[in-house]
Design a protein around this motif. Structure first.
Motif, PDB file in Angstrom:
ATOM      1  N   PHE A   1      11.174  31.917  42.672  1.00 39.31           N
ATOM      2  CA  PHE A   1      11.531  32.292  44.038  1.00 39.31           C
ATOM      3  C   PHE A   1      10.428  31.953  45.035  1.00 39.31           C
ATOM      4  CE2 PHE A   1      13.406  34.754  47.385  1.00 39.31           C
ATOM      5  CZ  PHE A   1      12.357  35.396  48.016  1.00 39.31           C
TER       6      PHE A   1
ATOM      7  N   LEU B   1      14.611  23.730  45.056  1.00 42.00           N
ATOM      8  CA  LEU B   1      16.036  24.056  45.050  1.00 42.00           C
ATOM      9  C   LEU B   1      16.375  24.979  46.207  1.00 42.00           C
ATOM     10  CD1 LEU B   1      16.330  24.843  41.246  1.00 42.00           C
ATOM     11  CD2 LEU B   1      17.413  22.905  42.383  1.00 42.00           C
TER      12      LEU B   1
ATOM     13  N   TYR C   1      13.555  33.993  51.110  1.00 38.27           N
ATOM     14  CA  TYR C   1      14.946  34.363  51.333  1.00 38.27           C
ATOM     15  C   TYR C   1      15.165  34.592  52.821  1.00 38.27           C
ATOM     16  CZ  TYR C   1      18.749  37.824  51.796  1.00 38.27           C
ATOM     17  OH  TYR C   1      19.859  38.522  52.183  1.00 38.27           O
TER      18      TYR C   1
ATOM     19  N   GLY D   1      14.243  33.207  33.377  1.00 39.67           N
ATOM     20  CA  GLY D   1      13.576  32.777  32.163  1.00 39.67           C
ATOM     21  C   GLY D   1      13.428  31.261  32.167  1.00 39.67           C
TER      22      GLY D   1
ATOM     23  N   TYR E   1      23.198  31.343  34.171  1.00 38.05           N
ATOM     24  CA  TYR E   1      23.467  30.095  34.856  1.00 38.05           C
ATOM     25  C   TYR E   1      23.433  28.957  33.831  1.00 38.05           C
ATOM     26  CZ  TYR E   1      22.835  31.971  39.600  1.00 38.05           C
ATOM     27  OH  TYR E   1      22.978  32.658  40.783  1.00 38.05           O
TER      28      TYR E   1
ATOM     29  N   ARG F   1      21.731  40.155  49.174  1.00 35.88           N
ATOM     30  CA  ARG F   1      21.152  40.769  47.985  1.00 35.88           C
ATOM     31  C   ARG F   1      22.044  40.589  46.754  1.00 35.88           C
ATOM     32  NH1 ARG F   1      18.623  46.697  48.548  1.00 35.88           N
ATOM     33  NH2 ARG F   1      17.499  45.657  50.224  1.00 35.88           N
ATOM     34  N   THR F   2      22.444  39.341  46.513  1.00 37.98           N
ATOM     35  CA  THR F   2      23.261  39.031  45.354  1.00 37.98           C
ATOM     36  C   THR F   2      22.544  38.031  44.466  1.00 37.98           C
ATOM     37  OG1 THR F   2      25.360  38.094  44.607  1.00 37.98           O
ATOM     38  CG2 THR F   2      24.433  37.178  46.613  1.00 37.98           C
ATOM     39  N   GLY F   3      22.878  38.052  43.206  1.00 33.50           N
ATOM     40  CA  GLY F   3      22.339  37.057  42.287  1.00 33.50           C
ATOM     41  C   GLY F   3      23.323  35.929  42.023  1.00 33.50           C
ATOM     42  N   GLU F   4      24.479  35.978  42.669  1.00 37.56           N
ATOM     43  CA  GLU F   4      25.491  34.940  42.485  1.00 37.56           C
ATOM     44  C   GLU F   4      25.286  33.891  43.571  1.00 37.56           C
ATOM     45  OE1 GLU F   4      28.677  38.284  40.902  1.00 37.56           O
ATOM     46  OE2 GLU F   4      29.397  36.640  42.167  1.00 37.56           O
ATOM     47  N   LEU F   5      24.489  32.888  43.227  1.00 38.42           N
ATOM     48  CA  LEU F   5      24.052  31.898  44.199  1.00 38.42           C
ATOM     49  C   LEU F   5      24.696  30.545  43.936  1.00 38.42           C
ATOM     50  CD1 LEU F   5      20.222  32.705  44.224  1.00 38.42           C
ATOM     51  CD2 LEU F   5      22.065  33.755  45.565  1.00 38.42           C
TER      52      LEU F   5
ATOM     53  N   PHE G   1      22.021  37.789  35.247  1.00 42.02           N
ATOM     54  CA  PHE G   1      22.848  36.632  35.601  1.00 42.02           C
ATOM     55  C   PHE G   1      22.610  35.499  34.614  1.00 42.02           C
ATOM     56  CE2 PHE G   1      23.892  38.521  39.641  1.00 42.02           C
ATOM     57  CZ  PHE G   1      22.818  39.350  39.868  1.00 42.02           C
TER      58      PHE G   1
ATOM     59  N   LEU H   1      15.638  36.541  42.349  1.00 42.42           N
ATOM     60  CA  LEU H   1      15.966  36.432  40.935  1.00 42.42           C
ATOM     61  C   LEU H   1      14.712  36.004  40.196  1.00 42.42           C
ATOM     62  CD1 LEU H   1      19.432  34.601  40.869  1.00 42.42           C
ATOM     63  CD2 LEU H   1      18.948  37.054  40.693  1.00 42.42           C
TER      64      LEU H   1
ATOM     65  N   PHE I   1      23.715  26.762  44.206  1.00 41.24           N
ATOM     66  CA  PHE I   1      22.536  25.922  44.338  1.00 41.24           C
ATOM     67  C   PHE I   1      22.906  24.497  44.732  1.00 41.24           C
ATOM     68  CE2 PHE I   1      18.770  28.166  42.821  1.00 41.24           C
ATOM     69  CZ  PHE I   1      19.304  29.268  42.178  1.00 41.24           C
ATOM     70  N   GLY I   2      21.994  23.870  45.483  1.00 42.76           N
ATOM     71  CA  GLY I   2      22.065  22.437  45.701  1.00 42.76           C
ATOM     72  C   GLY I   2      21.453  21.701  44.522  1.00 42.76           C
TER      73      GLY I   2
ATOM     74  N   GLY J   1      11.899  27.828  34.429  1.00 42.07           N
ATOM     75  CA  GLY J   1      13.007  28.302  35.239  1.00 42.07           C
ATOM     76  C   GLY J   1      12.638  28.268  36.709  1.00 42.07           C
ATOM     77  N   PRO J   2      13.639  28.339  37.583  1.00 38.39           N
ATOM     78  CA  PRO J   2      13.346  28.374  39.020  1.00 38.39           C
ATOM     79  C   PRO J   2      12.493  29.585  39.386  1.00 38.39           C
ATOM     80  CG  PRO J   2      15.666  27.893  38.641  1.00 38.39           C
ATOM     81  CD  PRO J   2      15.086  28.291  37.319  1.00 38.39           C
TER      82      PRO J   2
ATOM     83  N   TYR K   1      13.942  28.055  46.034  1.00 32.07           N
ATOM     84  CA  TYR K   1      13.283  28.214  44.762  1.00 32.07           C
ATOM     85  C   TYR K   1      12.563  26.908  44.415  1.00 32.07           C
ATOM     86  CZ  TYR K   1      15.723  32.590  43.600  1.00 32.07           C
ATOM     87  OH  TYR K   1      16.174  33.899  43.574  1.00 32.07           O
TER      88      TYR K   1
END
Lengths: 114, 113
Positions: free
Chosen positions: A45, A91, A48, B104, B36, A99-103, B34, B101, A105-106, A42-43, A35
């Motif tokens: 994309f 990032l 992937y 916002g 964060y 296919r998850t949104g639970e990432l 989600f 993702l 991040f570094g 916001g980040p 990202y």
């Protein structure tokens, strides 16, 4: 280390130069994402990877951007002929699931193009 | 086009003063929403996943809720260490873009002792 590792943490380069940013994901995580985050945003994309292949590269802004993950672990984001508009924090994130949104991040690589 | 709008952009609270952050979204089909947390100079840290309207998740002083159009992050009796930028993101159900993702811009929360 247990987390996602990104190097360099800071990179200053001149317009027109080539840049490589490296991401070392959490061991065993097969999904890897790049990202880009500009100041106050916001980040956004970029790409992937599931394993070695890019499953979705629709976020790469143009053909100056390219990313690889040859052995399914470490990934490198490559930017050719850098422009001032490429300045941002890049990032990397990884996940054990597809296919998850639970990432995870570094801390990012901050790129400044002069 | 999928859109995520967060409000307010910034919020200052006194320690112990409860409040809510808003995330409104427009997507073709929601797979998940989600939340964060992002501290200065750090990458985002995952907090919650919400999948369907009516769902709620809690963690310490934070509670996230979801309706068909928006999500709220409620902060009860915040402490200075809750100061951070809170990001909301959505993932769509299928097709091109379902791996991504969409974030916002975030709400920057400052909790004053």
């Amino acid at each position: 280390g247990a987390g996602v590792s990104q190097t360099p943490s800071n990179k200053v380069t001149e317009k027109g130069k080539y840049v490589e940013l490296r991401c070392d994901p959490i061991s065993g995580h097969t999904a890897l994402y790049w990202y880009r985050q500009s100041l106050g945003q916001g980040p956004e994309f970029l790409i992937y990877f599931q394993g070695t292949g890019a499953a979705d590269d629709s976020g790469l802004p143009n053909d100056r951007f390219f990313a690889v993950r040859p052995e399914g672990s470490v990934s490198t984001l490559k930017i050719q002929r850098t422009e001032r508009g490429d300045s941002a924090v890049y990032l990397c994130a990884s996940s054990p699931l597809q296919r998850t949104g639970e990432l995870f991040f570094g801390e990012g690589s901050r790129l400044t193009v002069l | 086009e999928d859109q995520v709008t967060q409000s307010p952009e910034a919020l200052r609270l006194q320690e112990g003063e409860s409040s809510s952050l808003n995330c409104s979204y427009t997507v073709s089909g929601l797979r998940g929403l989600f939340w964060y947390r992002q501290d200065p100079g750090k990458g985002p840290e995952f907090l919650f996943t919400l999948y369907s309207a009516g769902e709620e998740k809690e963690k310490e002083r934070l509670k996230a809720t979801l309706t068909k159009k928006e999500s709220f992050l409620h902060i009860t009796a915040p402490k200075p260490e809750d100061s951070a930028t809170y990001l909301c993101a959505v993932q769509i159900t299928s097709g091109a873009g379902s791996y991504q993702l969409t974030f916002g811009k975030g709400t920057k929360l400052s909790v004053i002792p």
